[in-house]
Write an enzyme that holds these catalytic residues in place. Structure first.
Site, mmCIF file in Angstrom:
data_model
loop_
_atom_site.group_PDB
_atom_site.id
_atom_site.type_symbol
_atom_site.label_atom_id
_atom_site.label_comp_id
_atom_site.label_asym_id
_atom_site.label_seq_id
_atom_site.Cartn_x
_atom_site.Cartn_y
_atom_site.Cartn_z
ATOM 1 C CE LYS A 1 56.870 16.180 69.574
ATOM 2 N NZ LYS A 1 55.523 16.756 69.485
ATOM 3 C CG MET B 1 54.728 17.059 57.571
ATOM 4 S SD MET B 1 55.954 17.004 56.251
ATOM 5 C CE MET B 1 55.340 15.638 55.261
ATOM 6 C CD1 TRP C 1 51.499 13.430 63.195
ATOM 7 C CD2 TRP C 1 53.489 14.006 62.380
ATOM 8 N NE1 TRP C 1 52.398 12.432 63.536
ATOM 9 C CE2 TRP C 1 53.627 12.772 63.048
ATOM 10 C CE3 TRP C 1 54.620 14.572 61.780
ATOM 11 C CZ2 TRP C 1 54.844 12.098 63.131
ATOM 12 C CZ3 TRP C 1 55.823 13.901 61.861
ATOM 13 C CH2 TRP C 1 55.928 12.676 62.522
ATOM 14 C CG HIS C 2 56.455 17.676 62.947
ATOM 15 N ND1 HIS C 2 56.220 17.780 61.601
ATOM 16 C CD2 HIS C 2 57.457 16.774 63.067
ATOM 17 C CE1 HIS C 2 57.042 16.979 60.938
ATOM 18 N NE2 HIS C 2 57.807 16.360 61.811
ATOM 19 N N GLY C 3 53.142 19.173 65.882
ATOM 20 C CA GLY C 3 52.667 19.872 67.076
ATOM 21 C C GLY C 3 51.888 21.095 66.651
#
Length: 404
Positions: free
Chosen positions: A121, A337, A340-342
């Site tokens: 991703k 952080m 935020w990516h997942g």
């Protein structure tokens, strides 16, 4: 259509931007045509053959979501700007921040629970089209940053039209770099001379050529001749070790190439969007790495999460030890952080891993003040780069979800 994902996109973008280039070389600018060209490219970016309305690919659900989201953010920002002098309470500030990030939170939660962990991703090119749109994270960061700057009083003027332009600026809409409102408006408000625009155009051409080298040659070769073969036999330690190197290099060249394209098209508009990467694998320590890697995102988290949480703890005197409060702020910064990516486990572990690295390096810096190194030359610098590189690439292995 994914930005910078096909040669068709580049061809259409070039045709649309020909008048912008001609006017720029003449030392002029048409804000009306800039708006029209941006609208054309946004419709192109959010067009979809799968999720459309009334059978029209150019009337996609993503496009409708983006327009509604844009109106949502502009209303929130303008409300907060116009009411700031009446009641600039923390509760109101917290409320507008929560409302601003609400669409992103919904997308992230639904994305995880419906589709599970994403593989490789790199950008938000696999969003839930019925509730989100491509690049929702990056435009949310822009909005939140602007709200914070309004609260700080560092913004002298906010206009709805400028906010629309800032949030909907198509070159950086899907994956950054994350620009700042004040810097963007400054570039947008001035018209470059013919000579200066020629310099900007030359830089744009250079960025495009370098971007093609990074994304469509080097990253492609790494994908085909390193990552794909290693994925065929991923059960042994050696394969994972080599995959760690290949995946890290692929991430850099693919994303750095994309960022160069975004900078190039920004420069064509006369907007000098900041760079995202500065030779990150030459970093001598983990702090140096985050000053070189995905810099616009790194600096956003530094300013909006780390600095503000540290300031809050210091102001409230929650702890006496400043170093401890800094470590807590670092932990919060990298945890957010990672989330935020997942909200998958490997993304959270990735964030916590870098928090541990930051805290550990902080202790090392304290120790080094009382124990200065006996040797400091090019060989020790090279050793520092090698050690940092391996810590970083192991982090990317965690990020990939392939460690376990």
């Amino acid at each position: 259509m994914i930005p910078y994902g096909t040669f068709t996109f580049f061809l259409i973008a070039f045709i649309v931007l020909i008048p912008v280039i001609i006017l720029g070389l003449a030392g002029k600018r048409s804000r009306i045509y800039n708006g029209i060209s941006t609208a054309i490219m946004i419709v192109l970016i959010f067009s979809s053959d799968k999720h459309n309305l009334f059978g029209q690919a150019y009337l996609s659900v993503q496009l409708i979501n983006f327009v509604l989201y844009l109106l949502w953010q502009v209303v929130i920002i303008m409300f907060y700007w116009k009411s700031r002098s009446k009641n600039n309470s923390f509760i109101k500030f917290f409320t507008v921040i929560a409302l601003s990030i609400l669409p992103l939170v919904v997308v992230k939660v639904m994305q995880s629970s419906w589709f599970g962990a994403a593989q490789l991703k790199l950008h938000e090119n696999k969003v839930i089209e019925f509730i989100g749109f491509l690049g929702i994270s990056y435009v949310t960061f822009k909005s939140v940053q602007l709200l914070m700057e309004i609260r700080d009083g560092s913004i002298k003027e906010v206009k709805a039209t400028k906010v629309f332009q800032f949030i909907s600026f198509f070159p950086t809409i899907s994956s950054g770099p994350i620009d700042r409102y004040k810097r963007f408006v400054k570039d947008e408000s001035k018209i470059q001379s013919s000579e200066n625009y020629q310099i900007s155009l030359n830089k744009a051409i250079h960025f495009i050529m370098l971007g093609f080298l990074y994304k469509y040659i080097i990253a492609y070769l790494i994908q085909v001749y390193a990552i794909n073969p290693l994925m065929l036999d991923f059960s042994n330690f050696t394969a994972k070790w080599l995959y760690m190197y290949a995946y890290s290099l692929y991430l850099f060249f693919d994303f750095a190439g994309y960022s160069l394209f975004a900078m190039a098209f920004s420069y064509i508009y006369g907007i000098q969007t900041p760079q995202n990467f500065k030779q990150p694998f030459k970093a001598k320590n983990i702090k140096d790495f985050w000053n070189r890697w995905h810099m616009s995102l790194s600096f956003w988290f530094r300013d909006c999460i780390y600095m503000r949480s540290l300031f809050f703890m210091s102001k409230k005197r929650l702890l006496k030890n400043q170093f401890t409060m800094s470590n807590i702020a670092f932990s919060l910064n990298f945890l957010i952080m990672g989330i935020w990516h997942g909200i998958e486990v490997h993304y959270i572990l990735y964030g916590l891993y870098h928090a541990v690295l930051f805290i550990g390096y902080g202790y090392y810096e304290k120790w080094r003040k009382n124990h200065p190194p006996r040797l400091s030359n090019k060989y020790t610098s090279m050793l520092s780069i090698i050690v940092t590189f391996h810590f970083v690439t192991f982090g990317f292995l965690i990020f990939s979800g392939k460690l376990f």
